[in-house]
Design an enzyme around this catalytic site. Structure first.
Site, short mmCIF file in Angstrom:
data_model
loop_
_atom_site.label_atom_id
_atom_site.label_comp_id
_atom_site.label_asym_id
_atom_site.label_seq_id
_atom_site.Cartn_x
_atom_site.Cartn_y
_atom_site.Cartn_z
N ASP A 202 0.88 -1.18 0.00
CA ASP A 202 0.00 0.00 0.00
C ASP A 202 0.91 1.22 0.00
O ASP A 202 2.15 1.11 -0.09
CB ASP A 202 -0.94 0.01 1.23
CG ASP A 202 -2.25 0.79 0.97
OD1 ASP A 202 -2.16 2.00 0.66
OD2 ASP A 202 -3.33 0.19 1.07
N GLY A 228 4.44 1.48 -1.98
CA GLY A 228 4.53 1.94 -3.36
C GLY A 228 3.18 2.36 -3.87
O GLY A 228 2.22 2.48 -3.11
N PHE A 230 0.20 1.50 -6.84
CA PHE A 230 -0.25 0.49 -7.82
C PHE A 230 -0.37 1.06 -9.22
O PHE A 230 -0.72 0.36 -10.15
CB PHE A 230 -1.51 -0.23 -7.36
CG PHE A 230 -2.68 0.62 -6.91
CD1 PHE A 230 -3.05 1.77 -7.56
CD2 PHE A 230 -3.43 0.20 -5.80
CE1 PHE A 230 -4.15 2.53 -7.14
CE2 PHE A 230 -4.52 0.94 -5.37
CZ PHE A 230 -4.87 2.11 -6.05
N HIS A 248 -13.49 -0.73 -6.80
CA HIS A 248 -14.72 0.07 -6.64
C HIS A 248 -14.43 1.54 -6.35
O HIS A 248 -15.30 2.38 -6.45
CB HIS A 248 -15.67 -0.56 -5.60
CG HIS A 248 -15.31 -0.31 -4.16
ND1 HIS A 248 -16.18 -0.59 -3.13
CD2 HIS A 248 -14.18 0.18 -3.57
CE1 HIS A 248 -15.61 -0.28 -1.97
NE2 HIS A 248 -14.41 0.19 -2.22
C1 LIG Z 1 -10.91 1.38 0.17
S1 LIG Z 1 -9.29 1.18 0.80
C2 LIG Z 1 -9.19 -0.60 0.91
C3 LIG Z 1 -8.08 -1.07 1.78
C4 LIG Z 1 -8.04 -2.58 1.98
N1 LIG Z 1 -7.83 -3.29 0.75
C5 LIG Z 1 -9.29 -3.06 2.66
O1 LIG Z 1 -10.15 -3.65 2.03
O2 LIG Z 1 -9.44 -2.76 3.85
C6 LIG Z 1 -8.30 1.58 -0.60
C7 LIG Z 1 -6.82 1.47 -0.39
O3 LIG Z 1 -6.16 1.86 -1.60
C8 LIG Z 1 -4.96 2.46 -1.23
N2 LIG Z 1 -4.45 3.26 -2.34
C9 LIG Z 1 -4.97 4.37 -2.91
N3 LIG Z 1 -4.19 4.81 -3.90
C10 LIG Z 1 -3.13 3.95 -3.98
C11 LIG Z 1 -1.99 3.87 -4.81
N4 LIG Z 1 -1.77 4.76 -5.79
N5 LIG Z 1 -1.13 2.84 -4.63
C12 LIG Z 1 -1.35 1.92 -3.63
N6 LIG Z 1 -2.41 1.95 -2.81
C13 LIG Z 1 -3.30 2.96 -2.99
C14 LIG Z 1 -5.33 3.29 -0.03
O4 LIG Z 1 -4.21 3.68 0.72
C15 LIG Z 1 -6.28 2.35 0.71
O5 LIG Z 1 -5.60 1.57 1.64
#
Ligand SMILES: C[S@@+](CC[C@H](N)C(=O)[O-])C[C@H]1O[C@@H](n2cnc3c(N)ncnc32)[C@H](O)[C@@H]1O
Length: 338
Positions: A202, A228, A230, A248
């Site tokens: 994350d 990093g 994604f 989503h």
């Molecule tokens: C809705 S949360 C879901 C977190 C986890 N998968 C869960 O279900 O509890 C979305 C996640 O995407 C991560 N995120 C957003 N942009 C990102 C990026 N460019 N690279 C990596 N992670 C990212 C956020 O930090 C967050 O933890």
């Protein structure tokens, strides 16, 4: 005694006033009322001094919450936890304290206040109100990021047992949780399957909060933590790549970019596991239909049908293998290299 059915106008007024309930529970969660009541009933003045709240205003909050069953009012302005209120304890097994703290947080609340703009234009309310996306805002405000991460932990804990009962992660050696937040979902998978190793990926300011969660689950030694984006790269070497509550958050174009990054990192035999809510049939499933509206207002994404996931998969070099539902409506949409 039989109860009169609620009149349509009364039922509608109750629904319209839902915002009051959201904020009242949010305030109780922010003040940590449920934790303070965990040891037994306490007087509202006592709770006011423990939280620094205004005594009369706190009493009014608590009696309102008692009217909807979140706490129970006893004699002499004393309050006790109910089964509902117990889920607001920060250490409850399926604690919703993080979610309640986030949902009423002013910046998120303001985005929902511009829902009319979203519905009239199709644009994302959050960017309309704040001028930036929520990820950038939270990266600039670590305290808000921490509240959001706790909210995600809340939601993961609500669903993970059902997903583990429905889907066998035990066939994988290494599971990479792409954008796995503070690691609650991955930690539960590793705790359930002692032979699996995990990689939690994350943003840097998010994975930095994973230590206590991995430690509490006893899986620190089997979980590598990688920071990093994604949109750039995700770690290689996994047998399965989980994207839970990620697609989503985004519109199709960004989803395809994220999926492409995963595809690049994945060996041909690795599995793509998109964990998201099932939308469900028309007229049912308010949780997923309102989650979809939340995506419109807040991050700017949407909940999708299996067919819509299949289209995204195909655009990024995956074929749609199938969907495994769970008792709580969270499903695993599985893909493999096309
Ligand atoms: C809705 S949360 C879901 C977190 C986890 N998968 C869960 O279900 O509890 C979305 C996640 O995407 C991560 N995120 C957003 N942009 C990102 C990026 N460019 N690279 C990596 N992670 C990212 C956020 O930090 C967050 O933890």
């Amino acid at each position: 005694m039989s109860q009169e059915p609620e009149r349509p106008a009364t039922a509608l007024r109750r629904l319209v006033n839902g915002y009051q309930v959201t904020q009242a529970i949010h305030v109780a969660a922010t003040l940590g009322i449920a934790d303070l009541l965990a040891g037994g009933p306490r007087g509202s003045d006592d709770l006011a001094s423990a939280t620094g709240a205004h005594p009369d205003a706190l009493y009014r909050l608590l009696r309102a919450l008692a009217s909807i069953g979140v706490v129970r009012e006893e004699a002499d302005r004393r309050f006790a936890l109910t089964d509902l209120g117990d889920c607001l304890r920060s250490d409850a097994p399926e604690s919703l304290s993080g979610w309640a703290a986030f949902v009423g947080d002013s910046y998120h609340w303001q985005a929902w206040g511009a829902l009319l703009h979203s519905v009239q234009t199709g644009e994302n309310a959050f960017r309309h109100v704040h001028g930036i996306d929520p990820w950038t805002l939270r990266a600039r405000h670590p305290e808000r990021s921490a509240v959001f991460d706790r909210a995600m932990t809340s939601l993961s804990r609500q669903v993970v047992a059902s997903v583990l009962a429905a889907y066998d992660f035990g066939r994988f050696g290494v599971v990479v949780d792409v954008a796995g937040g503070n690691g609650a979902f991955l930690a539960a998978i590793l705790a359930h399957h002692p032979a699996i190793r995990g990689v939690l990926f994350d943003q840097p300011h998010v994975v930095s909060g994973s230590g206590p969660i991995l430690e509490a689950a006893g899986v620190t030694d089997r979980c590598e933590v990688v920071a990093g984006s994604f949109f750039d790269d995700v770690p290689g070497g996994g047998d399965a790549y989980i994207l839970k509550a990620i697609l989503h958050d985004w519109e199709d174009e960004e989803c395809v970019r994220i999926l492409h990054t995963c595809r690049r990192a994945m060996a041909d035999g690795a599995a793509l596991l998109v964990v998201e809510q099932e939308l469900g049939p028309a007229n049912e499933n308010p949780a997923s239909k309102f989650s979809d509206l939340n995506m419109l207002a807040s991050p700017g994404g949407r909940e999708r049908t299996p067919e819509e996931y299949a289209v995204l998969f195909a655009a990024a070099g995956f074929r749609f293998v199938g969907v495994t539902g769970s008792a709580v409506g969270t499903a695993v949409f599985e893909g493999a290299a096309a």
